[in-house]
Structures are given as structure tokens and as C-alpha cells.
Design a protein around this motif. Structure first.
Motif, PDB file in Angstrom:
ATOM      1  N   GLU A 145      13.453 -45.773  14.696  1.00  0.00           N
ATOM      2  CA  GLU A 145      14.319 -45.262  13.626  1.00  0.00           C
ATOM      3  C   GLU A 145      15.752 -45.107  14.122  1.00  0.00           C
ATOM      4  OE1 GLU A 145      12.452 -41.714  12.421  1.00  0.00           O
ATOM      5  OE2 GLU A 145      10.859 -42.726  11.256  1.00  0.00           O
ATOM      6  N   THR A 146      15.906 -44.718  15.391  1.00  0.00           N
ATOM      7  CA  THR A 146      17.261 -44.636  15.942  1.00  0.00           C
ATOM      8  C   THR A 146      17.922 -46.006  15.962  1.00  0.00           C
ATOM      9  OG1 THR A 146      16.558 -42.773  17.338  1.00  0.00           O
ATOM     10  CG2 THR A 146      18.597 -43.892  17.942  1.00  0.00           C
ATOM     11  N   LYS A 149      18.857 -46.790  12.550  1.00  0.00           N
ATOM     12  CA  LYS A 149      20.067 -46.047  12.199  1.00  0.00           C
ATOM     13  C   LYS A 149      21.302 -46.747  12.760  1.00  0.00           C
ATOM     14  CE  LYS A 149      22.418 -41.690  13.175  1.00  0.00           C
ATOM     15  NZ  LYS A 149      22.330 -40.405  13.886  1.00  0.00           N
ATOM     16  N   ARG A 150      21.193 -47.221  14.003  1.00  0.00           N
ATOM     17  CA  ARG A 150      22.329 -47.942  14.593  1.00  0.00           C
ATOM     18  C   ARG A 150      22.655 -49.206  13.804  1.00  0.00           C
ATOM     19  NH1 ARG A 150      20.531 -47.555  20.997  1.00  0.00           N
ATOM     20  NH2 ARG A 150      20.880 -45.286  21.235  1.00  0.00           N
ATOM     21  N   ALA A 152      22.006 -49.644  10.637  1.00  0.00           N
ATOM     22  CA  ALA A 152      22.606 -49.223   9.367  1.00  0.00           C
ATOM     23  C   ALA A 152      24.076 -48.849   9.563  1.00  0.00           C
ATOM     24  CB  ALA A 152      21.827 -48.040   8.789  1.00  0.00           C
ATOM     25  N   LEU A 153      24.358 -48.121  10.662  1.00  0.00           N
ATOM     26  CA  LEU A 153      25.750 -47.762  10.944  1.00  0.00           C
ATOM     27  C   LEU A 153      26.592 -49.017  11.169  1.00  0.00           C
ATOM     28  CD1 LEU A 153      25.260 -44.678  13.288  1.00  0.00           C
ATOM     29  CD2 LEU A 153      26.113 -44.683  10.944  1.00  0.00           C
ATOM     30  N   SER A 248      20.786 -44.194   2.308  1.00  0.00           N
ATOM     31  CA  SER A 248      19.732 -44.590   3.253  1.00  0.00           C
ATOM     32  C   SER A 248      19.921 -43.895   4.595  1.00  0.00           C
ATOM     33  CB  SER A 248      19.727 -46.101   3.433  1.00  0.00           C
ATOM     34  OG  SER A 248      18.771 -46.499   4.388  1.00  0.00           O
ATOM     35  N   LEU A 249      21.179 -43.786   5.026  1.00  0.00           N
ATOM     36  CA  LEU A 249      21.456 -43.114   6.290  1.00  0.00           C
ATOM     37  C   LEU A 249      21.073 -41.633   6.219  1.00  0.00           C
ATOM     38  CD1 LEU A 249      22.627 -43.235   9.134  1.00  0.00           C
ATOM     39  CD2 LEU A 249      24.894 -42.800   8.154  1.00  0.00           C
ATOM     40  N   LEU A 252      17.348 -41.353   6.533  1.00  0.00           N
ATOM     41  CA  LEU A 252      16.950 -41.530   7.931  1.00  0.00           C
ATOM     42  C   LEU A 252      17.181 -40.251   8.736  1.00  0.00           C
ATOM     43  CD1 LEU A 252      18.234 -45.132   8.721  1.00  0.00           C
ATOM     44  CD2 LEU A 252      15.867 -44.376   8.579  1.00  0.00           C
ATOM     45  N   ARG A 253      18.322 -39.605   8.463  1.00  0.00           N
ATOM     46  CA  ARG A 253      18.592 -38.353   9.179  1.00  0.00           C
ATOM     47  C   ARG A 253      17.540 -37.289   8.852  1.00  0.00           C
ATOM     48  NH1 ARG A 253      25.185 -38.032   8.203  1.00  0.00           N
ATOM     49  NH2 ARG A 253      25.748 -39.579   9.817  1.00  0.00           N
TER      50      ARG A 253
END
Length: 325
Positions: A145-146, A149-150, A152-153, A248-249, A252-253
Motif C-alpha cells: 500500500e505504501t 501510495k507512492r 498515486a503521489l 483515493s489518496l 489509502l491513508r
């Protein structure tokens, strides 16, 4: 254990009855005694019969040189003393056997409790192993997931760069449209002034040309406005995509926060398991103490038996001294 004591007592009674019925002591055998009492092991009967024969021989030898009345009295006293000693020894033996039975029961209970504790420890070890596996899975999922997240960022940053590029391109298009409008206006004014000054006679034609230039300018302006409208639509779409990525971010958080809470719960359960391991060690220490107490009581029983043998030896020595006197 009470069964063995009863066998010894009945062996003596059967031997006395057989002698009273006319049998000589040396004629008594283990088979005769066993046929009479119908219980116990032949080894126990043999040991007790030998002891009884020895005591009988000593008693007979003690009264051989005495008058019959005195010999009978001494034999009665000897038999009574032996029976009293046997009763005392039997009572002490039964008491010790009872204490030993209680200790054996306590020992068995401790063994059962230890086995239950060991079973619980094995279950806890399996639970700890399973929790470690779940923790590894959660860590792997968190890493995935991290990484997501990266990604997505990175996509959000790429979209932001794209929006910046679109805005710059749109600004360039607007500036070009303005410059074109200014240039056309300047050309138009110059043309009008030149034709007004030099060609008054061609004013009508110039007007037609001016109208044509104005129409062309309006078309170009409309085209510029249409380009601006399309650019604004594209910018709105990019903004919508950016908002969706931001949503979405956020999800995820929230998911990562939930996994962190689950990980903290697992850590708490691990601490509880460690506390239960300490309790298991304390139980093992108590079991070792109980074993030491059982060993001490067993030694006490052996010491009591040794004292009984010593007392019997001293009684035999006393009888020897009395007979020699």
C-alpha cells in the motif's frame, strides 16, 4: 499398600492356625499358606513366613530350658510383645502409606496441571506463530500500500505538472491571440488612414475591405475563444482527475491507519503472551518445589522404615541378653 500389609498379617494367622492344627513349623510352605488365605503375592508370603518361622524358633529356644509354666508365660509375653510391635509397626506403616498416597495424589495433580500448562503453552506458541505470520502479512500489505501510495503521489505530481503545462500553453495561446488582434487592429487602422488620405475615391472599396478584415478578425477571435473554451474544459477535466486521485489518496491513508491500529493490537497480544510465559515459568518452579517435598517425604518414609528395622534388631538383642541372663 494396605493389601500387602493385610497379606502379611493373614500369613502369620494362617501359620499359627496350621501349627495349632498339628503341623510343625518346618512343614509349612508357601503353597499351604496361599491355599489358606487366597490372596497376595507368593514373594510376600514367603518373606513373612520365613520371618514368622525365625521368630517361632527363637521363642521355642527361649523356653526350652525353663519350666513349662514359665516357658508358656514367656512365650505368651513374647507373642504379645511381637504382636504389639507388629501392630505399632503396621499402624506407622499405614500412616506413612496414607501420607505417601496423599503426596502421590498431589504429585499426580501437579503433573496434570503441568501437562495442562504445557498444552496451553504449546497453544500459545502456535498463536504467537500465527500472529507473527499475520504481522508479516500486514507488513507486506502495508509495504504494497505504501508503494501504491507512492505511485498515486507520482501520478498526482504528473497531473499537476500536466495542469501547469496546459495553463502555460493556454496563456501562450491567449497572448498570441491578443498579439494577433493588436496587429490586425494596427494594420486595419493604418490601412484606413492610408486609404482615407491617398484614395478618397476608393472609400467604398476600402470600407468593403475593412468589413472583410473585421469579419476575418472576428472569425479569428471566435477561433481564439473556442481554443480558450476547450483549454478551460481540459483544465476542468484535469482538476476532476486530481480530485479523484486526492480522494483515493485519502482512502489509502485511512486504510494505512487501520492497519497500524491492528498492528498495535497484535503487539498488545504479544505482550500478553509474554506475561503468560512468565506465569508458566513460575508454575514450573512450584512444580520443582513440590517434587523436592515429595523426595523429602520419601526419605522420611525410608528413615522410618530403617528405625523400625533398628527397633526390631534391638528387641532381638534384648531377647538374647535376657536369655543369656
Amino acid at each position: 499398600m494396605s493389601r500387602v500389609s493385610d497379606t502379611r498379617q493373614r500369613t502369620r494367622e494362617a501359620a499359627a492356625n496350621l501349627v495349632a492344627s498339628g503341623k510343625h513349623p518346618h512343614e509349612l510352605t508357601v503353597d499351604l499358606i496361599y491355599a489358606a488365605i487366597q490372596q497376595g503375592s507368593r514373594t510376600t508370603i514367603n518373606d513373612e513366613l520365613k520371618q514368622w518361622k525365625n521368630e517361632k524358633a527363637k521363642a521355642d529356644a527361649l523356653g526350652a530350658d525353663l519350666p513349662p509354666a514359665i516357658a508358656d508365660t514367656m512365650r505368651s509375653l513374647w507373642v504379645a510383645a511381637v504382636e504389639q510391635g507388629e501392630r505399632v509397626f503396621s499402624e506407622h506403616r499405614q500412616a506413612l502409606e496414607s501420607d505417601l498416597a496423599v503426596l502421590q495424589q498431589a504429585h499426580d495433580e501437579l503433573i496434570s496441571e503441568r501437562d495442562a500448562a504445557l498444552t496451553a503453552v504449546d497453544q500459545l506458541r502456535h498463536e504467537v506463530s500465527r500472529l507473527h505470520e499475520q504481522r508479516a502479512e500486514l507488513q507486506q500489505q502495508l509495504a504494497s500500500e505504501t508503494e501504491a501510495k507512492r505511485d498515486a503521489l507520482g501520478q498526482v505530481q504528473a497531473l499537476q505538472q500536466e495542469v501547469t503545462a496546459v495553463r502555460a500553453d493556454m496563456a501562450q495561446q491567449l497572448e498570441a491571440a491578443r498579439q494577433n488582434h493588436d496587429r490586425l487592429t494596427t494594420e486595419f487602422q493604418a490601412t484606413v488612414a492610408a486609404r482615407d488620405a491617398a484614395f478618397q475615391v476608393e472609400r467604398d472599396k476600402a470600407n468593403d475591405r475593412v468589413e472583410a478584415a473585421q469579419a476575418r478578425m472576428l472569425q479569428e477571435t471566435d477561433a481564439a475563444r473556442e481554443g480558450l473554451r476547450q483549454a478551460e474544459q481540459q483544465l476542468a477535466k484535469l482538476r476532476q482527475r486530481s480530485e479523484e486521485q486526492q480522494t483515493s489518496l485519502t482512502e489509502l491513508r485511512l486504510e494505512i491507519a487501520r492497519h497500524r491500529r491492528e498492528l498495535a493490537d497484535n503487539e498488545t497480544r504479544l505482550a500478553t503472551l509474554a506475561s503468560m510465559t512468565v506465569e508458566r515459568d513460575q508454575l514450573a518452579l512450584e512444580l520443582a518445589t513440590a517434587r523436592g517435598q515429595t523426595a523429602g517425604l520419601t526419605a522420611a518414609l525410608q528413615s522410618a522404615e530403617a528405625r523400625a528395622v533398628t527397633a526390631e534388631t534391638q528387641m532381638a538383642a534384648g531377647r538374647k541378653r535376657r536369655r543369656s541372663e
